[in-house]
Design an enzyme around this catalytic site. Structure first.
Site, PDB file in Angstrom:
ATOM      1  N   CYS A 156       1.146  -1.245  -0.016  1.00 25.91           N
ATOM      2  CA  CYS A 156       0.061  -0.130  -0.321  1.00 25.91           C
ATOM      3  C   CYS A 156       1.160   1.246   0.107  1.00 25.91           C
ATOM      4  O   CYS A 156       1.317   1.383   0.875  1.00 25.91           O
ATOM      5  CB  CYS A 156      -1.233   0.531   1.180  1.00 25.91           C
ATOM      6  SG  CYS A 156      -1.851   1.464   1.547  1.00 25.91           S
ATOM      7  N   ASP A 183      -0.735  -5.203   0.277  1.00 31.99           N
ATOM      8  CA  ASP A 183      -1.915  -6.288  -0.219  1.00 31.99           C
ATOM      9  C   ASP A 183      -1.732  -7.701  -0.910  1.00 31.99           C
ATOM     10  O   ASP A 183      -0.890  -7.191  -1.553  1.00 31.99           O
ATOM     11  CB  ASP A 183      -1.794  -5.012  -1.484  1.00 31.99           C
ATOM     12  CG  ASP A 183      -2.456  -3.673  -1.013  1.00 31.99           C
ATOM     13  OD1 ASP A 183      -2.726  -3.460   0.465  1.00 31.99           O
ATOM     14  OD2 ASP A 183      -2.182  -2.554  -1.029  1.00 31.99           O
ATOM     15  N   GLU A 220       5.215 -16.375 -22.284  1.00 28.65           N
ATOM     16  CA  GLU A 220       6.574 -17.445 -21.056  1.00 28.65           C
ATOM     17  C   GLU A 220       5.596 -17.553 -19.401  1.00 28.65           C
ATOM     18  O   GLU A 220       6.162 -16.410 -19.012  1.00 28.65           O
ATOM     19  CB  GLU A 220       7.588 -17.485 -21.976  1.00 28.65           C
ATOM     20  CG  GLU A 220       7.756 -18.349 -21.311  1.00 28.65           C
ATOM     21  CD  GLU A 220       8.630 -18.578 -19.883  1.00 28.65           C
ATOM     22  OE1 GLU A 220       8.643 -20.275 -19.357  1.00 28.65           O
ATOM     23  OE2 GLU A 220       8.866 -18.043 -18.817  1.00 28.65           O
ATOM     24  N   LEU A 221       5.670 -18.551 -19.552  1.00 26.23           N
ATOM     25  CA  LEU A 221       5.294 -18.630 -17.592  1.00 26.23           C
ATOM     26  C   LEU A 221       6.047 -18.382 -16.896  1.00 26.23           C
ATOM     27  O   LEU A 221       5.720 -18.062 -15.240  1.00 26.23           O
ATOM     28  CB  LEU A 221       4.394 -20.164 -17.159  1.00 26.23           C
ATOM     29  CG  LEU A 221       2.903 -20.573 -18.295  1.00 26.23           C
ATOM     30  CD1 LEU A 221       2.424 -21.624 -17.467  1.00 26.23           C
ATOM     31  CD2 LEU A 221       1.853 -19.313 -18.047  1.00 26.23           C
ATOM     32  N   HIS A 256      -4.389  -0.021  -6.038  1.00 27.03           N
ATOM     33  CA  HIS A 256      -4.626  -1.484  -7.075  1.00 27.03           C
ATOM     34  C   HIS A 256      -4.939  -0.946  -8.503  1.00 27.03           C
ATOM     35  O   HIS A 256      -5.010  -2.045  -9.620  1.00 27.03           O
ATOM     36  CB  HIS A 256      -6.251  -1.962  -6.377  1.00 27.03           C
ATOM     37  CG  HIS A 256      -5.778  -2.444  -5.025  1.00 27.03           C
ATOM     38  ND1 HIS A 256      -6.767  -2.360  -3.977  1.00 27.03           N
ATOM     39  CD2 HIS A 256      -4.545  -2.262  -4.321  1.00 27.03           C
ATOM     40  CE1 HIS A 256      -6.016  -2.507  -2.553  1.00 27.03           C
ATOM     41  NE2 HIS A 256      -5.202  -2.605  -2.468  1.00 27.03           N
ATOM     42  N   GLU A 257      -5.270   0.279  -8.400  1.00 26.90           N
ATOM     43  CA  GLU A 257      -5.436   0.363  -9.861  1.00 26.90           C
ATOM     44  C   GLU A 257      -4.773   0.719 -10.905  1.00 26.90           C
ATOM     45  O   GLU A 257      -4.368   0.530 -11.982  1.00 26.90           O
ATOM     46  CB  GLU A 257      -6.817   1.827  -9.721  1.00 26.90           C
ATOM     47  CG  GLU A 257      -7.682   2.241  -9.051  1.00 26.90           C
ATOM     48  CD  GLU A 257      -7.797   2.018  -7.795  1.00 26.90           C
ATOM     49  OE1 GLU A 257      -8.984   1.836  -7.216  1.00 26.90           O
ATOM     50  OE2 GLU A 257      -6.800   2.320  -6.993  1.00 26.90           O
TER      51      GLU A 257
END
Length: 140
Positions: free
Chosen positions: A32, A39, A55-56, A73-74
């Site tokens: 935060c 968060d 690629e993972l 967050h946004e």
């Protein structure tokens, strides 16, 4: 992309077909920017690749790189989507970030990208295509 881990890609194995790739990333964390408290979120990534897929392992390292960063967050949801779009140039991409409760409030942020000119094909209603059976119809 800034100094974060590089998002690697590989060629779409079926570029002539729209197919949905779905990923669930349950261990996302950032800080935060007001309190410095962590968060936690689960990220849901849905995309239709054009020429490249993400690629993972590189995605995992990229996601982990946010752990010590203060982000709203946004802002973080849109930043991740922008970086993924820059790396893969998909036909369509949606990132849904479901943040866990903080102060009695759950936050969900949904950000989308559509390639200019791309429209999804119409859905196929399989029930409408199935032959109707009357009660007299034999069954197997």
């Amino acid at each position: 992309m800034r100094s974060r881990k590089k998002l690697e890609t590989f060629p779409n194995p079926k570029p002539g077909r729209d197919f949905l790739i779905q990923m669930q990333i349950p261990e996302f964390t950032c800080l935060c920017p007001k309190t410095g408290q962590p968060d936690f979120a689960t990220l849901f990534l849905d995309y239709i690749a054009d020429k490249a897929c993400v690629e993972l392992k590189s995605l995992k390292l990229y996601i982990w790189s946010f752990r010590d960063e203060g982000k709203f967050h946004e802002a973080v949801t849109n930043e991740i989507l922008d970086d993924l779009v820059a790396a893969t140039a998909p036909r369509f991409m949606r990132l849904t970030a479901r943040f866990y409760v903080r102060g009695g409030i759950f936050t969900t942020v949904v950000a989308e990208h559509r390639k200019k000119g791309w429209t999804p094909p119409p859905p196929v209603d399989l029930a409408a295509l199935a032959p109707s059976r009357s009660p007299e119809s034999p069954t197997r």
